[in-house]
Design a protein around this motif. Sequence first.
Motif, PDB file in Angstrom:
ATOM      1  N   ARG A   1       0.835  -1.200   0.000  1.00  0.00           N
ATOM      2  CA  ARG A   1       0.000   0.000   0.000  1.00  0.00           C
ATOM      3  C   ARG A   1       0.873   1.254   0.000  1.00  0.00           C
ATOM      4  N   ASN A   2       1.902   1.224   0.866  1.00  0.00           N
ATOM      5  CA  ASN A   2       2.813   2.377   0.898  1.00  0.00           C
ATOM      6  C   ASN A   2       3.529   2.537  -0.432  1.00  0.00           C
ATOM      7  N   LYS A   3       3.896   1.397  -1.035  1.00  0.00           N
ATOM      8  CA  LYS A   3       4.583   1.464  -2.316  1.00  0.00           C
ATOM      9  C   LYS A   3       3.676   2.085  -3.386  1.00  0.00           C
ATOM     10  N   LEU A   4       2.421   1.622  -3.378  1.00  0.00           N
ATOM     11  CA  LEU A   4       1.484   2.186  -4.348  1.00  0.00           C
ATOM     12  C   LEU A   4       1.265   3.673  -4.109  1.00  0.00           C
ATOM     13  N   GLU A   5       1.188   4.025  -2.805  1.00  0.00           N
ATOM     14  CA  GLU A   5       1.017   5.446  -2.501  1.00  0.00           C
ATOM     15  C   GLU A   5       2.230   6.241  -2.956  1.00  0.00           C
ATOM     16  N   ARG A   6       3.443   5.673  -2.721  1.00  0.00           N
ATOM     17  CA  ARG A   6       4.639   6.389  -3.159  1.00  0.00           C
ATOM     18  C   ARG A   6       4.686   6.502  -4.677  1.00  0.00           C
ATOM     19  N   ILE A   7       4.316   5.385  -5.344  1.00  0.00           N
ATOM     20  CA  ILE A   7       4.309   5.429  -6.808  1.00  0.00           C
ATOM     21  C   ILE A   7       3.331   6.497  -7.295  1.00  0.00           C
ATOM     22  N   GLN A   8       2.177   6.544  -6.632  1.00  0.00           N
ATOM     23  CA  GLN A   8       1.180   7.547  -7.019  1.00  0.00           C
ATOM     24  C   GLN A   8       1.722   8.958  -6.758  1.00  0.00           C
ATOM     25  N   GLN A   9       2.384   9.117  -5.571  1.00  0.00           N
ATOM     26  CA  GLN A   9       2.958  10.419  -5.267  1.00  0.00           C
ATOM     27  C   GLN A   9       4.017  10.805  -6.294  1.00  0.00           C
ATOM     28  N   VAL A  10       4.898   9.846  -6.606  1.00  0.00           N
ATOM     29  CA  VAL A  10       5.956  10.123  -7.578  1.00  0.00           C
ATOM     30  C   VAL A  10       5.346  10.441  -8.934  1.00  0.00           C
TER      31      VAL A  10
ATOM     32  N   ASP B   1       5.899  16.858  -2.735  1.00  0.00           N
ATOM     33  CA  ASP B   1       5.864  16.375  -1.344  1.00  0.00           C
ATOM     34  C   ASP B   1       6.752  15.160  -1.134  1.00  0.00           C
ATOM     35  N   VAL B   2       7.277  14.623  -2.216  1.00  0.00           N
ATOM     36  CA  VAL B   2       8.020  13.367  -2.130  1.00  0.00           C
ATOM     37  C   VAL B   2       9.498  13.612  -1.858  1.00  0.00           C
ATOM     38  N   TYR B   3      10.045  14.702  -2.412  1.00  0.00           N
ATOM     39  CA  TYR B   3      11.480  14.919  -2.338  1.00  0.00           C
ATOM     40  C   TYR B   3      11.799  16.209  -1.584  1.00  0.00           C
ATOM     41  N   GLN B   4      13.045  16.269  -1.108  1.00  0.00           N
ATOM     42  CA  GLN B   4      13.455  17.360  -0.240  1.00  0.00           C
ATOM     43  C   GLN B   4      14.243  18.424  -0.997  1.00  0.00           C
ATOM     44  N   PHE B   5      15.275  18.011  -1.694  1.00  0.00           N
ATOM     45  CA  PHE B   5      16.024  18.953  -2.524  1.00  0.00           C
ATOM     46  C   PHE B   5      16.677  18.186  -3.670  1.00  0.00           C
ATOM     47  N   VAL B   6      17.146  18.962  -4.706  1.00  0.00           N
ATOM     48  CA  VAL B   6      17.615  18.349  -5.939  1.00  0.00           C
ATOM     49  C   VAL B   6      18.658  19.244  -6.588  1.00  0.00           C
ATOM     50  N   TRP B   7      19.564  18.619  -7.296  1.00  0.00           N
ATOM     51  CA  TRP B   7      20.513  19.392  -8.102  1.00  0.00           C
ATOM     52  C   TRP B   7      20.731  18.679  -9.427  1.00  0.00           C
ATOM     53  N   TYR B   8      21.195  19.465 -10.424  1.00  0.00           N
ATOM     54  CA  TYR B   8      21.518  18.907 -11.735  1.00  0.00           C
ATOM     55  C   TYR B   8      22.953  19.285 -12.065  1.00  0.00           C
ATOM     56  N   GLY B   9      23.692  18.307 -12.652  1.00  0.00           N
ATOM     57  CA  GLY B   9      25.065  18.564 -13.051  1.00  0.00           C
ATOM     58  C   GLY B   9      25.312  18.132 -14.482  1.00  0.00           C
ATOM     59  N   ASP B  10      25.962  19.006 -15.274  1.00  0.00           N
ATOM     60  CA  ASP B  10      26.357  18.659 -16.648  1.00  0.00           C
ATOM     61  C   ASP B  10      27.559  17.723 -16.603  1.00  0.00           C
TER      62      ASP B  10
ATOM     63  N   ASN C   1      10.302   0.129  -8.014  1.00  0.00           N
ATOM     64  CA  ASN C   1       9.280   0.808  -8.817  1.00  0.00           C
ATOM     65  C   ASN C   1       9.599   2.285  -8.973  1.00  0.00           C
ATOM     66  N   GLU C   2      10.036   2.899  -7.864  1.00  0.00           N
ATOM     67  CA  GLU C   2      10.375   4.312  -7.936  1.00  0.00           C
ATOM     68  C   GLU C   2      11.619   4.514  -8.808  1.00  0.00           C
ATOM     69  N   ARG C   3      12.561   3.596  -8.711  1.00  0.00           N
ATOM     70  CA  ARG C   3      13.765   3.703  -9.553  1.00  0.00           C
ATOM     71  C   ARG C   3      13.403   3.599 -11.030  1.00  0.00           C
ATOM     72  N   ALA C   4      12.451   2.698 -11.324  1.00  0.00           N
ATOM     73  CA  ALA C   4      12.031   2.553 -12.720  1.00  0.00           C
ATOM     74  C   ALA C   4      11.408   3.855 -13.236  1.00  0.00           C
ATOM     75  N   LEU C   5      10.575   4.503 -12.406  1.00  0.00           N
ATOM     76  CA  LEU C   5       9.960   5.767 -12.820  1.00  0.00           C
ATOM     77  C   LEU C   5      11.011   6.849 -13.011  1.00  0.00           C
ATOM     78  N   LEU C   6      11.976   6.892 -12.080  1.00  0.00           N
ATOM     79  CA  LEU C   6      13.011   7.917 -12.191  1.00  0.00           C
ATOM     80  C   LEU C   6      13.937   7.633 -13.373  1.00  0.00           C
ATOM     81  N   GLY C   7      14.202   6.332 -13.646  1.00  0.00           N
ATOM     82  CA  GLY C   7      14.999   5.998 -14.823  1.00  0.00           C
ATOM     83  C   GLY C   7      14.323   6.451 -16.100  1.00  0.00           C
ATOM     84  N   GLU C   8      13.011   6.232 -16.179  1.00  0.00           N
ATOM     85  CA  GLU C   8      12.259   6.694 -17.346  1.00  0.00           C
ATOM     86  C   GLU C   8      12.275   8.207 -17.435  1.00  0.00           C
ATOM     87  N   LEU C   9      12.207   8.878 -16.245  1.00  0.00           N
ATOM     88  CA  LEU C   9      12.275  10.340 -16.235  1.00  0.00           C
ATOM     89  C   LEU C   9      13.614  10.814 -16.805  1.00  0.00           C
ATOM     90  N   GLY C  10      14.718  10.144 -16.394  1.00  0.00           N
ATOM     91  CA  GLY C  10      16.029  10.528 -16.916  1.00  0.00           C
ATOM     92  C   GLY C  10      16.099  10.402 -18.422  1.00  0.00           C
TER      93      GLY C  10
END
Length: 855
Positions: free
Chosen positions: A456-465, A497-506, A608-617
């Motif tokens: 349930r938490n995983k599904l909620e996280r996937i939904q949040q992501v 609401d899922v993440y705290q902070f982020v950076w991008y590097g070339d 599951n979250e890694r798969a979504l983030l991999g697709e995002l990348g």
Amino acid sequence: MNGDWGGSAESNGQHGLGADSPTARQDVLLGRIARALGTVETLDEGLHVLTDALQAWTECASAEAWVRPDSNEQRLTRVTLATAAADSEASAAAPTTPTTEIGDGVPGRVWDATEPVWTVESDDEWSIPNAESDSTPTNSVEAAFGVPLDTGSRRVAVVVLYFTDSPALDEQLRDVVSAVVDDASGLVSQLDANAELERRQEMLDRLLETIPAGTMVTAPDGEITRINGRAEDALGLSEAEATGRQYTDLGLTAHDRDGNPIPVEDHSIVHVSETGEPVFGTEFGFVGPDGTERWVVMNSAPVMGSDGSVERVVSVARDVTAREERERQLRAFREAVEHTGHSVYLTDTDGTIEYVNPAFEELTGYDETDVLGKTPSILNSGEHDEDFYADLWETILAGEVWQGEVVNRRRSGERYTVNQTIAPVVDDNGDIDRFVAVNADISDQKRREEMLERRRNKLERIQQVTESLRPLNRELARASSRDEIQRLVCEQLAVSDVYQFVWYGDYNPAVGRVTPTEVVGVGGDFVDQFSVSSRTIPWKWHPFAEAIRTSEVHVARNVLSDEHGTDRRQHALSWGYQSLAAIPVAYGGTVYGVIGLYTSRPNAFDENERALLGELGRRIGHAMNAAENKYLLYTDTLVELEFRSEDPDSVFNELTTAVDCRVTLEAISPARDGGYVCYANVEGTPVATVRDQLDALTTDGHVRVVEEESSGGRVEFTLTSAPSATLLDYGATLRSLVAEDGTTTVVGEVAPETDVHEIIGGMHGHADTTFVAKRTIDRHESVPATSRETLDDVLTERQREVIDLAYHAGYFEAPRLSTGDDLASALDISSPTFYLHVRKAIKRILDQLLDEKRH
């Protein structure tokens, strides 16, 4: 009545003793006393006869008899008084019962003496006890004579005679009275013996009735001689009805626990009668007169005669029906507990384990012998604090039932969860006697619940992501530059609401360096540029180096407990995160950069979250590639960069030197394993010779002849590194590659705003590679810009790669120069997957062309 004893002072002489011989007078008096004693039954009555006779015969003022009622006390009690003023019956009923201590007064001194005592008023110890309460003329008494009355070695009483004058010691009087008392003692002793027998019989009767158990006395042949009241109740017979009957004729059949009749020869009464040995603890049941089953425990013992034979058998049967019922219930309870599937144990009020059932042993891994005498703390897993157990004890000591879930530990160390119920067990007085604990193993249930909760938490996280990424996907479609894409990505991820902070590097592949360009949600000093090509990468950049190297998402799911120890934990605590993810941004084999994503959630970034983030990348990489292509498509000019490589270790240079041929690269596309699939035209040498040489030069050995001509042809092979591949890594478009006589010339095109210095630096990473020229040129008009834009829009990255390779490999030629299986093998995919990509790509291109034609 005194007159019946005969004689007077005148006829008998002074004090009733005349001139007759003492022996004659003694015989006459004793005879009369003996006849009188024959008519009485008790000792008190006999003493009355004796004192009356002595008072009348001696004509003394009074005669008394004193006895010791209780052998444990030092006190005498007067039981008879005979006086001259009244008859003996009246005098026997004195208004009070005088007493005196042994050794005090005349009676007490006589009791302590071994012979008769004569005393007068002038003696120091003269006293008459309680004389004021009876008719003794204390004012005129001047002398007394006392005689002890013994029967064998036992003193029964003392007789005291009181006189109103104080004559000189009359030895004749003393002798006669002493002799009469002594001779009468034999008659009185018989009364005493009878009285003793009566007392003993009365005591036995009382004892028999007060025994708190049914008691039966039988003769050796089994005839009943006595039973008490409890036996009457048990047998349903009065003593009169039972006496004289054989105990086996009472209609009661004894049986054992299995209901089998007990043979007569095995009865304890028979055994005692035959052997003279007692039998204790015989337990049996029988059906009572009221039809109910009763259980007794019988003890039987012999009463031996003087000749050593058994005269009687005394049997005492204690009713244990209630106990037997309790034991039956306990046996039933124990049997139920032994076979129940729940773990059960009993403790005393201090918590010491007294019993465990087999289910306890199976659940905990402890044998009964391991835990008896110990406390349940042996199962403590450390999961619960002291307050938890304090509440438990407070509840059960108050007599209430406690129930709750407890996490315990098996002997093996494995944890398990039980639903535990602890109840107090009280005795007949209502006091807590012990505690019983019933434990239902719910470990599987808890695991299922935890698994469902995780799902349930995983599904909620996937939904949040998913919800957090949805607006980002829309924004990416509208972004027009790499800078805008980087900014949008960081802003959208940081505000979720899922993440705290982020950076991008070339990423600069030439020097293996990552340079941060956007930081959102944390201070800019959190991250600085770092190298990913060094052998010793700092721990905090290690996941990002792996993400760039593998083009896959790498994570640290719980930084506070990971293997890198104190430094990483301290870093995470300082910046307030617990999990991080390194997301590569790549497209078409080109790694543009990496995203650092942080969250305060522990154990975040599951598969599951890694798969979504991999697709995002990949989408971000596609968006960056598309932004560059759009710029290239809409600009009128391009920047052309030309490089020359004379590296002798280059595959193209080594090939053209070895076989003296010209090689023109027609197509290059990323392969699944990180290399590149290349299609090249060969001139001046048979293509088979080129194939053999490439087999020797390439490491993976994948070389295939696509088309063969008389002095050349087309060949397919795989490269892991080459200057042409480096251009692709920087997002440049490869326009041409020609290798001849050990020299390779590479030409690429980039947008005017591209940092060409970075590309030039990357190309210089190859040995003997020089920058030849930079030229601004007009766009090639061979393919309309709109067509190129349309192709990128309608095809996925993989479809574009597959259709491009299929075209250059001669898949669409007639006859085909390459089969689908050939190309699938080159791309390291299955044949059905290759055909699927080709069909979908062709359909999308046709849909787009036909739709444009309709409009």
